[in-house]
Design a protein around this motif. Structure first.
Motif, PDB file in Angstrom:
ATOM      1  N   GLU A   6       0.797  -1.240   0.000  1.00 15.99           N
ATOM      2  CA  GLU A   6       0.000   0.000   0.000  1.00 15.99           C
ATOM      3  C   GLU A   6       0.827   1.287   0.000  1.00 15.99           C
ATOM      4  OE1 GLU A   6      -2.154  -0.128   3.762  1.00 15.99           O
ATOM      5  OE2 GLU A   6      -0.429   0.651   4.860  1.00 15.99           O
ATOM      6  N   ASN A   9       1.313   5.647  -2.111  1.00 12.22           N
ATOM      7  CA  ASN A   9       0.035   6.350  -2.017  1.00 12.22           C
ATOM      8  C   ASN A   9       0.351   7.820  -1.720  1.00 12.22           C
ATOM      9  OD1 ASN A   9      -2.437   7.470  -0.923  1.00 12.22           O
ATOM     10  ND2 ASN A   9      -3.182   5.358  -0.777  1.00 12.22           N
ATOM     11  N   SER A  11      -1.162  10.147  -0.535  1.00 11.12           N
ATOM     12  CA  SER A  11      -1.598  10.724   0.736  1.00 11.12           C
ATOM     13  C   SER A  11      -0.509  10.575   1.801  1.00 11.12           C
ATOM     14  CB  SER A  11      -2.901  10.068   1.212  1.00 11.12           C
ATOM     15  OG  SER A  11      -2.647   8.731   1.598  1.00 11.12           O
ATOM     16  N   ARG A  12       0.487   9.739   1.550  1.00  9.33           N
ATOM     17  CA  ARG A  12       1.643   9.667   2.446  1.00  9.33           C
ATOM     18  C   ARG A  12       2.629  10.750   2.009  1.00  9.33           C
ATOM     19  NH1 ARG A  12       4.636   5.301   2.042  1.00  9.33           N
ATOM     20  NH2 ARG A  12       5.299   5.387   4.209  1.00  9.33           N
ATOM     21  N   ASP A  75      -5.245   2.353  -8.092  1.00  7.73           N
ATOM     22  CA  ASP A  75      -6.112   2.769  -6.991  1.00  7.73           C
ATOM     23  C   ASP A  75      -6.649   4.169  -7.226  1.00  7.73           C
ATOM     24  OD1 ASP A  75      -7.287   3.261  -4.524  1.00  7.73           O
ATOM     25  OD2 ASP A  75      -5.526   2.675  -3.334  1.00  7.73           O
ATOM     26  N   ASN A  96      -8.568  -1.085  -8.926  1.00  5.92           N
ATOM     27  CA  ASN A  96      -9.030  -0.769  -7.567  1.00  5.92           C
ATOM     28  C   ASN A  96      -9.738   0.580  -7.562  1.00  5.92           C
ATOM     29  OD1 ASN A  96      -9.382  -0.635  -4.823  1.00  5.92           O
ATOM     30  ND2 ASN A  96      -7.229  -0.317  -4.316  1.00  5.92           N
ATOM     31  N   ILE A 120     -11.057  -5.382  -8.186  1.00  8.08           N
ATOM     32  CA  ILE A 120     -11.566  -5.236  -6.822  1.00  8.08           C
ATOM     33  C   ILE A 120     -12.988  -4.681  -6.911  1.00  8.08           C
ATOM     34  CG2 ILE A 120     -11.314  -4.081  -4.590  1.00  8.08           C
ATOM     35  CD1 ILE A 120      -8.323  -4.136  -4.905  1.00  8.08           C
ATOM     36  N   LEU A 122     -15.697  -3.175  -4.758  1.00  2.00           N
ATOM     37  CA  LEU A 122     -15.867  -2.524  -3.452  1.00  2.00           C
ATOM     38  C   LEU A 122     -17.345  -2.478  -3.079  1.00  2.00           C
ATOM     39  CD1 LEU A 122     -14.183  -0.863  -1.302  1.00  2.00           C
ATOM     40  CD2 LEU A 122     -14.802   1.168  -2.628  1.00  2.00           C
ATOM     41  N   ASP A 160     -14.166  -6.457  -1.847  1.00  2.00           N
ATOM     42  CA  ASP A 160     -13.739  -5.702  -0.659  1.00  2.00           C
ATOM     43  C   ASP A 160     -14.991  -5.319   0.125  1.00  2.00           C
ATOM     44  OD1 ASP A 160     -12.934  -3.825   1.222  1.00  2.00           O
ATOM     45  OD2 ASP A 160     -11.544  -2.792  -0.128  1.00  2.00           O
ATOM     46  N   GLY A 195      -8.514  -3.069   2.736  1.00  2.00           N
ATOM     47  CA  GLY A 195      -7.520  -2.178   3.311  1.00  2.00           C
ATOM     48  C   GLY A 195      -7.806  -2.194   4.798  1.00  2.00           C
ATOM     49  N   SER A 197      -6.283  -1.249   7.666  1.00  2.00           N
ATOM     50  CA  SER A 197      -5.910  -0.333   8.752  1.00  2.00           C
ATOM     51  C   SER A 197      -7.039   0.617   9.165  1.00  2.00           C
ATOM     52  CB  SER A 197      -4.655   0.452   8.373  1.00  2.00           C
ATOM     53  OG  SER A 197      -4.896   1.255   7.249  1.00  2.00           O
ATOM     54  N   ASN A 198      -8.089   0.727   8.321  1.00  2.96           N
ATOM     55  CA  ASN A 198      -9.248   1.547   8.727  1.00  2.96           C
ATOM     56  C   ASN A 198      -9.869   1.064  10.030  1.00  2.96           C
ATOM     57  OD1 ASN A 198      -9.044   2.997   6.376  1.00  2.96           O
ATOM     58  ND2 ASN A 198     -10.699   1.931   5.311  1.00  2.96           N
ATOM     59  N   ARG A 206      -2.623   1.118  17.180  1.00  2.00           N
ATOM     60  CA  ARG A 206      -3.305   0.656  15.960  1.00  2.00           C
ATOM     61  C   ARG A 206      -2.709  -0.640  15.434  1.00  2.00           C
ATOM     62  NH1 ARG A 206      -4.510   5.255  11.679  1.00  2.00           N
ATOM     63  NH2 ARG A 206      -5.671   3.464  10.846  1.00  2.00           N
ATOM     64  N   ILE A 226      -4.568  -5.286   1.463  1.00  3.42           N
ATOM     65  CA  ILE A 226      -3.802  -4.111   1.043  1.00  3.42           C
ATOM     66  C   ILE A 226      -3.128  -3.590   2.298  1.00  3.42           C
ATOM     67  CG2 ILE A 226      -3.921  -1.867  -0.116  1.00  3.42           C
ATOM     68  CD1 ILE A 226      -6.728  -2.798  -1.164  1.00  3.42           C
TER      69      ILE A 226
HETATM   70  N1  THG Z   1      -9.865  -0.688   0.048  1.00 13.40           N
HETATM   71  C1  THG Z   1      -9.389  -0.605  -1.212  1.00 13.40           C
HETATM   72  N2  THG Z   1      -8.390   0.238  -1.553  1.00 13.40           N
HETATM   73  C2  THG Z   1      -7.858   1.065  -0.615  1.00 13.40           C
HETATM   74  C3  THG Z   1      -8.325   1.023   0.702  1.00 13.40           C
HETATM   75  C4  THG Z   1      -9.365   0.118   1.046  1.00 13.40           C
HETATM   76  N3  THG Z   1      -6.852   1.935  -0.961  1.00 13.40           N
HETATM   77  C5  THG Z   1      -6.431   2.948  -0.037  1.00 13.40           C
HETATM   78  C6  THG Z   1      -6.442   2.432   1.399  1.00 13.40           C
HETATM   79  N4  THG Z   1      -7.722   1.833   1.668  1.00 13.40           N
HETATM   80  C7  THG Z   1      -5.338   1.431   1.591  1.00 13.40           C
HETATM   81  N5  THG Z   1      -4.054   2.063   1.440  1.00 13.40           N
HETATM   82  C8  THG Z   1      -3.418   2.739   2.466  1.00 13.40           C
HETATM   83  C9  THG Z   1      -2.248   3.403   2.157  1.00 13.40           C
HETATM   84  C10 THG Z   1      -1.520   4.043   3.144  1.00 13.40           C
HETATM   85  C11 THG Z   1      -1.990   4.059   4.439  1.00 13.40           C
HETATM   86  C12 THG Z   1      -3.157   3.385   4.746  1.00 13.40           C
HETATM   87  C13 THG Z   1      -3.875   2.736   3.762  1.00 13.40           C
HETATM   88  C14 THG Z   1      -1.189   4.743   5.473  1.00 13.40           C
HETATM   89  N6  THG Z   1      -1.806   5.015   6.613  1.00 13.40           N
HETATM   90  C15 THG Z   1      -1.201   5.674   7.718  1.00 13.40           C
HETATM   91  C16 THG Z   1      -2.134   5.587   8.899  1.00 13.40           C
HETATM   92  O1  THG Z   1      -3.286   5.154   8.690  1.00 13.40           O
HETATM   93  O2  THG Z   1      -1.732   5.878   9.980  1.00 13.40           O
HETATM   94  C17 THG Z   1      -0.930   7.112   7.447  1.00 13.40           C
HETATM   95  C18 THG Z   1       0.471   7.406   7.748  1.00 13.40           C
HETATM   96  C19 THG Z   1       1.110   8.337   6.738  1.00 13.40           C
HETATM   97  O3  THG Z   1       0.516   9.412   6.426  1.00 13.40           O
HETATM   98  O4  THG Z   1       2.183   8.016   6.262  1.00 13.40           O
HETATM   99  O5  THG Z   1      -0.046   5.038   5.287  1.00 13.40           O
HETATM  100  O6  THG Z   1      -9.835   0.018   2.196  1.00 13.40           O
HETATM  101  N7  THG Z   1      -9.923  -1.420  -2.150  1.00 13.40           N
END
Ligand code: THG
Length: 265
Positions: A6, A9, A11-12, A75, A96, A120, A122, A160, A195, A197-198, A206, A226
């Motif tokens: 992952e 991305n 957003s990192r 993605d 994705n 994928i 979703l 997903d 994914g 970590s949500n 976490r 992921i």
């Molecule tokens: N399902 C599907 N695709 C996805 C997701 C999903 N793509 C995006 C995401 N969710 C999965 N990818 C990531 C990429 C990076 C981070 C988390 C999910 C990440 N997270 C840190 C955190 O959560 O703490 C942020 C830290 C930072 O900013 O570096 O890095 O659910 N199909």
């Protein structure tokens, strides 16, 4: 377990900066590290760059494919970006993602129809994010049947069920797990992915929640994730859970990981 790395991305922060500086070596290094540590696909996401997302995702794909043999997981919620990405990607990528949101579904259905792309699916619709396992299964059913009717092989579909945070949605952990089991039972040969970590968003420790949930999901049949493959304790939990669930012949992957001494307990 099919691992999608992952880390690439936007957003990192480090990736956003690398894209802005067109630092190909940085992107290639992260692609290689993820592949070496078990990623079968490399996720690429340039979603924060509004208006430039297509151009930047194409550049990311070029960098990744110059560095590793693993295909990309493209993605983006925007079908036009996915199409632009597929135009430059060599070999079958993972898309994705498609969802049941009408605009997204209608645009991507014809893109994936009759191809050997991995897709994928979703579990999201125009009604928003599903809360219950039942709502997830209803969306999955429509998506999977729709894709099969459009000549996408069931083996190429990764559902997903959508992970939300237990800090705001206390039931979503169990509802997600029930959905995984239901999907894996209903469609023989299909895959599930998330994914993960949500699940822990907004809570302390976490990593503990993420790897515990990983083990629980693997026990329900989850066979894709992921994740950050450089996270050794998470990857250790993956190999341990697969061995414990009888999904690792003679514990071969578990033992290989142990011997490589890369993955601490
Ligand atoms: N399902 C599907 N695709 C996805 C997701 C999903 N793509 C995006 C995401 N969710 C999965 N990818 C990531 C990429 C990076 C981070 C988390 C999910 C990440 N997270 C840190 C955190 O959560 O703490 C942020 C830290 C930072 O900013 O570096 O890095 O659910 N199909």
């Amino acid at each position: 377990m099919i691992i999608v790395g992952e880390l690439i991305n936007a957003s990192r922060k480090a990736i956003g900066t690398a894209i802005e500086n067109q630092d190909a070596e940085a992107i290639k290094g992260i692609a290689q590290a993820q592949h070496e540590n078990g990623a079968h696909y490399i996720d690429v996401n340039a979603g924060i760059f509004i208006g430039e997302e297509s151009r930047y995702i194409q550049w990311l794909i070029k960098c990744v494919q110059e560095a590793v043999k693993a295909p990309c997981c493209i993605d983006s919620p925007d079908p036009a970006v996915i199409e632009a990405a597929l135009a430059v990607h060599r070999g079958p990528a993972m898309v994705n993602s498609i969802s049941l949101e009408k605009k997204r579904y209608d645009a991507l259905r014809s893109v994936v129809a009759g191809t050997d792309l991995k897709v994928i699916a979703l579990c999201m619709s125009d009604a928003g994010m599903p809360e219950t396992a039942d709502a997830r299964l209803k969306i999955a059913d429509k998506l999977v049947n729709g894709l099969i009717q459009n000549n996408v092989a069931v083996e190429n579909i990764f559902v997903d069920p959508l992970v939300q945070s237990v800090s705001t949605h206390p039931d979503c952990g169990m509802e997600f797990l029930k959905a995984v089991a239901g999907i894996m039972t209903a469609f023989k040969g299909i895959h599930t992915i998330c994914g993960l970590s949500n699940i822990s968003y907004g809570l302390p420790h976490r990593a503990l929640l993420n790897r515990t949930f990983m083990g629980m999901a693997i026990a329900r049949g989850l066979d894709g994730a992921i994740v950050d493959p450089l996270n050794t304790s998470l990857m250790a939990a993956v190999y341990a859970a697969e061995a414990l669930c009888g999904r690792d012949d003679f514990c071969g992957n578990y033992l290989a990981a142990y011997r490589a001494k890369k993955r601490g307990p």
